[in-house]
Design a protein around this motif. Structure first.
Motif, PDB file in Angstrom:
ATOM      1  N   ARG A   1      -2.235 -26.047   8.455  1.00  0.00           N
ATOM      2  CA  ARG A   1      -2.679 -24.996   7.535  1.00  0.00           C
ATOM      3  C   ARG A   1      -2.574 -23.718   8.241  1.00  0.00           C
ATOM      4  O   ARG A   1      -2.444 -23.794   9.650  1.00  0.00           O
ATOM      5  CB  ARG A   1      -4.177 -25.173   7.395  1.00  0.00           C
ATOM      6  CG  ARG A   1      -4.733 -26.408   6.420  1.00  0.00           C
ATOM      7  CD  ARG A   1      -5.830 -26.717   6.879  1.00  0.00           C
ATOM      8  NE  ARG A   1      -6.048 -27.323   8.041  1.00  0.00           N
ATOM      9  CZ  ARG A   1      -7.164 -26.873   9.186  1.00  0.00           C
ATOM     10  NH1 ARG A   1      -7.702 -25.913   8.739  1.00  0.00           N
ATOM     11  NH2 ARG A   1      -7.153 -27.710  10.312  1.00  0.00           N
ATOM     12  N   VAL A   2      -2.104 -22.527   7.629  1.00  0.00           N
ATOM     13  CA  VAL A   2      -2.060 -21.201   8.348  1.00  0.00           C
ATOM     14  C   VAL A   2      -2.971 -20.294   7.822  1.00  0.00           C
ATOM     15  O   VAL A   2      -3.604 -20.417   6.499  1.00  0.00           O
ATOM     16  CB  VAL A   2      -0.784 -20.636   8.407  1.00  0.00           C
ATOM     17  CG1 VAL A   2       0.299 -21.595   8.905  1.00  0.00           C
ATOM     18  CG2 VAL A   2      -0.401 -20.527   6.782  1.00  0.00           C
ATOM     19  N   ALA A   3      -3.529 -19.685   8.574  1.00  0.00           N
ATOM     20  CA  ALA A   3      -4.797 -18.487   8.392  1.00  0.00           C
ATOM     21  C   ALA A   3      -3.852 -17.277   8.320  1.00  0.00           C
ATOM     22  O   ALA A   3      -3.782 -16.515   9.373  1.00  0.00           O
ATOM     23  CB  ALA A   3      -5.796 -18.251   9.268  1.00  0.00           C
ATOM     24  N   LEU A   4      -3.389 -16.816   7.182  1.00  0.00           N
ATOM     25  CA  LEU A   4      -2.450 -15.740   7.058  1.00  0.00           C
ATOM     26  C   LEU A   4      -3.078 -14.166   7.059  1.00  0.00           C
ATOM     27  O   LEU A   4      -2.647 -13.364   7.608  1.00  0.00           O
ATOM     28  CB  LEU A   4      -1.481 -15.597   5.825  1.00  0.00           C
ATOM     29  CG  LEU A   4      -0.695 -16.775   5.599  1.00  0.00           C
ATOM     30  CD1 LEU A   4      -0.097 -16.891   4.269  1.00  0.00           C
ATOM     31  CD2 LEU A   4       0.414 -16.662   6.636  1.00  0.00           C
ATOM     32  N   ASP A   5      -4.227 -14.401   7.018  1.00  0.00           N
ATOM     33  CA  ASP A   5      -5.280 -12.937   6.700  1.00  0.00           C
ATOM     34  C   ASP A   5      -6.393 -13.356   7.917  1.00  0.00           C
ATOM     35  O   ASP A   5      -7.331 -14.142   7.606  1.00  0.00           O
ATOM     36  CB  ASP A   5      -5.784 -12.748   5.505  1.00  0.00           C
ATOM     37  CG  ASP A   5      -6.814 -11.570   5.255  1.00  0.00           C
ATOM     38  OD1 ASP A   5      -6.929 -10.845   6.486  1.00  0.00           O
ATOM     39  OD2 ASP A   5      -7.152 -11.125   4.252  1.00  0.00           O
ATOM     40  N   GLY A   6      -6.278 -12.611   9.064  1.00  0.00           N
ATOM     41  CA  GLY A   6      -7.381 -13.058  10.023  1.00  0.00           C
ATOM     42  C   GLY A   6      -8.938 -12.559   9.529  1.00  0.00           C
ATOM     43  O   GLY A   6      -9.823 -13.006  10.129  1.00  0.00           O
ATOM     44  N   ALA A   7      -8.967 -11.639   8.544  1.00  0.00           N
ATOM     45  CA  ALA A   7     -10.086 -11.592   7.969  1.00  0.00           C
ATOM     46  C   ALA A   7     -11.004 -12.288   6.894  1.00  0.00           C
ATOM     47  O   ALA A   7     -12.032 -12.155   6.496  1.00  0.00           O
ATOM     48  CB  ALA A   7     -10.205 -10.007   7.295  1.00  0.00           C
TER      49      ALA A   7
ATOM     50  N   CYS B   1       0.745 -26.004   4.763  1.00  0.00           N
ATOM     51  CA  CYS B   1       1.875 -25.861   5.167  1.00  0.00           C
ATOM     52  C   CYS B   1       2.577 -27.372   5.932  1.00  0.00           C
ATOM     53  O   CYS B   1       1.667 -28.166   5.965  1.00  0.00           O
ATOM     54  CB  CYS B   1       2.213 -24.911   6.311  1.00  0.00           C
ATOM     55  SG  CYS B   1       1.360 -25.013   7.799  1.00  0.00           S
ATOM     56  N   LEU B   2       3.702 -27.315   6.040  1.00  0.00           N
ATOM     57  CA  LEU B   2       4.456 -28.444   6.743  1.00  0.00           C
ATOM     58  C   LEU B   2       5.183 -28.001   7.924  1.00  0.00           C
ATOM     59  O   LEU B   2       6.108 -27.118   7.906  1.00  0.00           O
ATOM     60  CB  LEU B   2       5.501 -29.254   5.556  1.00  0.00           C
ATOM     61  CG  LEU B   2       6.070 -30.435   6.189  1.00  0.00           C
ATOM     62  CD1 LEU B   2       5.096 -31.408   6.658  1.00  0.00           C
ATOM     63  CD2 LEU B   2       7.265 -30.854   5.372  1.00  0.00           C
ATOM     64  N   VAL B   3       5.035 -28.583   9.156  1.00  0.00           N
ATOM     65  CA  VAL B   3       5.772 -28.249  10.212  1.00  0.00           C
ATOM     66  C   VAL B   3       6.731 -29.054  10.560  1.00  0.00           C
ATOM     67  O   VAL B   3       6.604 -30.453  10.509  1.00  0.00           O
ATOM     68  CB  VAL B   3       4.620 -28.366  11.611  1.00  0.00           C
ATOM     69  CG1 VAL B   3       5.309 -28.070  12.701  1.00  0.00           C
ATOM     70  CG2 VAL B   3       3.537 -27.486  11.496  1.00  0.00           C
ATOM     71  N   ARG B   4       8.143 -28.548  10.272  1.00  0.00           N
ATOM     72  CA  ARG B   4       9.322 -29.429  10.424  1.00  0.00           C
ATOM     73  C   ARG B   4       9.676 -29.654  11.621  1.00  0.00           C
ATOM     74  O   ARG B   4      10.614 -30.787  11.778  1.00  0.00           O
ATOM     75  CB  ARG B   4      10.295 -28.518   9.458  1.00  0.00           C
ATOM     76  CG  ARG B   4       9.725 -28.182   8.200  1.00  0.00           C
ATOM     77  CD  ARG B   4       9.809 -29.226   7.232  1.00  0.00           C
ATOM     78  NE  ARG B   4      10.654 -30.439   7.253  1.00  0.00           N
ATOM     79  CZ  ARG B   4      11.739 -30.342   6.337  1.00  0.00           C
ATOM     80  NH1 ARG B   4      11.595 -29.532   5.234  1.00  0.00           N
ATOM     81  NH2 ARG B   4      12.834 -31.064   6.346  1.00  0.00           N
ATOM     82  N   ASN B   5       9.526 -28.704  12.538  1.00  0.00           N
ATOM     83  CA  ASN B   5       9.978 -29.134  14.184  1.00  0.00           C
ATOM     84  C   ASN B   5       8.860 -28.478  14.832  1.00  0.00           C
ATOM     85  O   ASN B   5       8.241 -27.421  14.423  1.00  0.00           O
ATOM     86  CB  ASN B   5      11.493 -28.882  14.374  1.00  0.00           C
ATOM     87  CG  ASN B   5      11.651 -27.387  14.249  1.00  0.00           C
ATOM     88  OD1 ASN B   5      11.152 -26.421  14.310  1.00  0.00           O
ATOM     89  ND2 ASN B   5      13.031 -27.288  13.679  1.00  0.00           N
ATOM     90  N   LEU B   6       8.885 -28.755  16.043  1.00  0.00           N
ATOM     91  CA  LEU B   6       7.606 -28.465  16.892  1.00  0.00           C
ATOM     92  C   LEU B   6       8.088 -28.530  18.414  1.00  0.00           C
ATOM     93  O   LEU B   6       8.828 -29.488  18.892  1.00  0.00           O
ATOM     94  CB  LEU B   6       6.347 -29.270  16.638  1.00  0.00           C
ATOM     95  CG  LEU B   6       5.155 -29.109  17.496  1.00  0.00           C
ATOM     96  CD1 LEU B   6       4.642 -27.587  16.923  1.00  0.00           C
ATOM     97  CD2 LEU B   6       4.101 -30.100  17.007  1.00  0.00           C
ATOM     98  N   SER B   7       7.930 -27.672  19.082  1.00  0.00           N
ATOM     99  CA  SER B   7       7.888 -27.576  20.773  1.00  0.00           C
ATOM    100  C   SER B   7       6.873 -27.131  21.255  1.00  0.00           C
ATOM    101  O   SER B   7       5.852 -26.542  20.602  1.00  0.00           O
ATOM    102  CB  SER B   7       9.031 -26.892  21.144  1.00  0.00           C
ATOM    103  OG  SER B   7       8.925 -25.502  21.335  1.00  0.00           O
ATOM    104  N   PRO B   8       6.655 -27.248  22.722  1.00  0.00           N
ATOM    105  CA  PRO B   8       5.415 -26.757  23.352  1.00  0.00           C
ATOM    106  C   PRO B   8       5.349 -25.011  22.994  1.00  0.00           C
ATOM    107  O   PRO B   8       4.244 -24.372  23.063  1.00  0.00           O
ATOM    108  CB  PRO B   8       5.708 -26.966  24.641  1.00  0.00           C
ATOM    109  CG  PRO B   8       6.407 -27.932  24.845  1.00  0.00           C
ATOM    110  CD  PRO B   8       7.502 -27.893  23.556  1.00  0.00           C
ATOM    111  N   ILE B   9       6.597 -24.359  22.842  1.00  0.00           N
ATOM    112  CA  ILE B   9       6.283 -22.977  22.649  1.00  0.00           C
ATOM    113  C   ILE B   9       6.514 -22.515  21.133  1.00  0.00           C
ATOM    114  O   ILE B   9       6.604 -21.244  20.768  1.00  0.00           O
ATOM    115  CB  ILE B   9       7.306 -22.255  23.519  1.00  0.00           C
ATOM    116  CG1 ILE B   9       8.739 -22.687  23.153  1.00  0.00           C
ATOM    117  CG2 ILE B   9       6.943 -22.799  25.038  1.00  0.00           C
ATOM    118  CD1 ILE B   9       9.690 -22.016  24.149  1.00  0.00           C
ATOM    119  N   GLY B  10       6.832 -23.260  20.231  1.00  0.00           N
ATOM    120  CA  GLY B  10       7.129 -22.703  18.803  1.00  0.00           C
ATOM    121  C   GLY B  10       7.341 -23.966  17.648  1.00  0.00           C
ATOM    122  O   GLY B  10       7.214 -25.359  18.020  1.00  0.00           O
TER     123      GLY B  10
END
Length: 115
Positions: free
Chosen positions: A22-28, A35-44
């Motif tokens: 999930r993403v919080a697009l609006d910090g307020a 969402c779906l995380v298609r690839n992942l590393s420690p930095i991105g």
């Protein structure tokens, strides 16, 4: 140049994943967008949405089922996908890369250990 014609600028190897998030697009707002995380590393990561969304320069990414927010900075955007760098490297990356649905038992060889 990679096969899809984009220059490769990654500083860490990313693992292909199929993790829900999930993403919080609006910090307020407390509202999150799946969402779906298609690839992942420690930095991105590469994050995909069901449809095109307007993604800010920075947002919080949550990997389900957790409540830890990873502050992400948008590097690129194309259609319904974005590439992000995390503000801080994720220390627990190996554990996250192997979710219980993917790590289990291989019928031919038996249990698959988590990294």
């Amino acid at each position: 140049m990679s096969a899809d014609g984009m220059d490769e600028h990654r500083h860490a190897v990313r693992a292909s994943t199929h993790l829900s998030g999930r993403v919080a697009l609006d910090g307020a707002s407390a509202e999150t967008t799946p969402c779906l995380v298609r690839n992942l590393s420690p930095i991105g990561a590469r994050v995909a949405f069901c449809s095109e969304v307007e993604v800010p320069d920075s947002f919080d990414l949550f990997l389900d089922p957790g409540e830890t927010a990873y502050r992400a900075h948008t590097i690129w955007s194309s259609g319904n996908e974005v590439g992000v760098l995390f503000r801080e490297a994720r220390e627990n990356a190996p554990e996250v890369l192997c979710d219980d649905a993917l790590c289990g038992e291989d019928p031919a060889t038996g249990p698959i250990p988590k990294p």
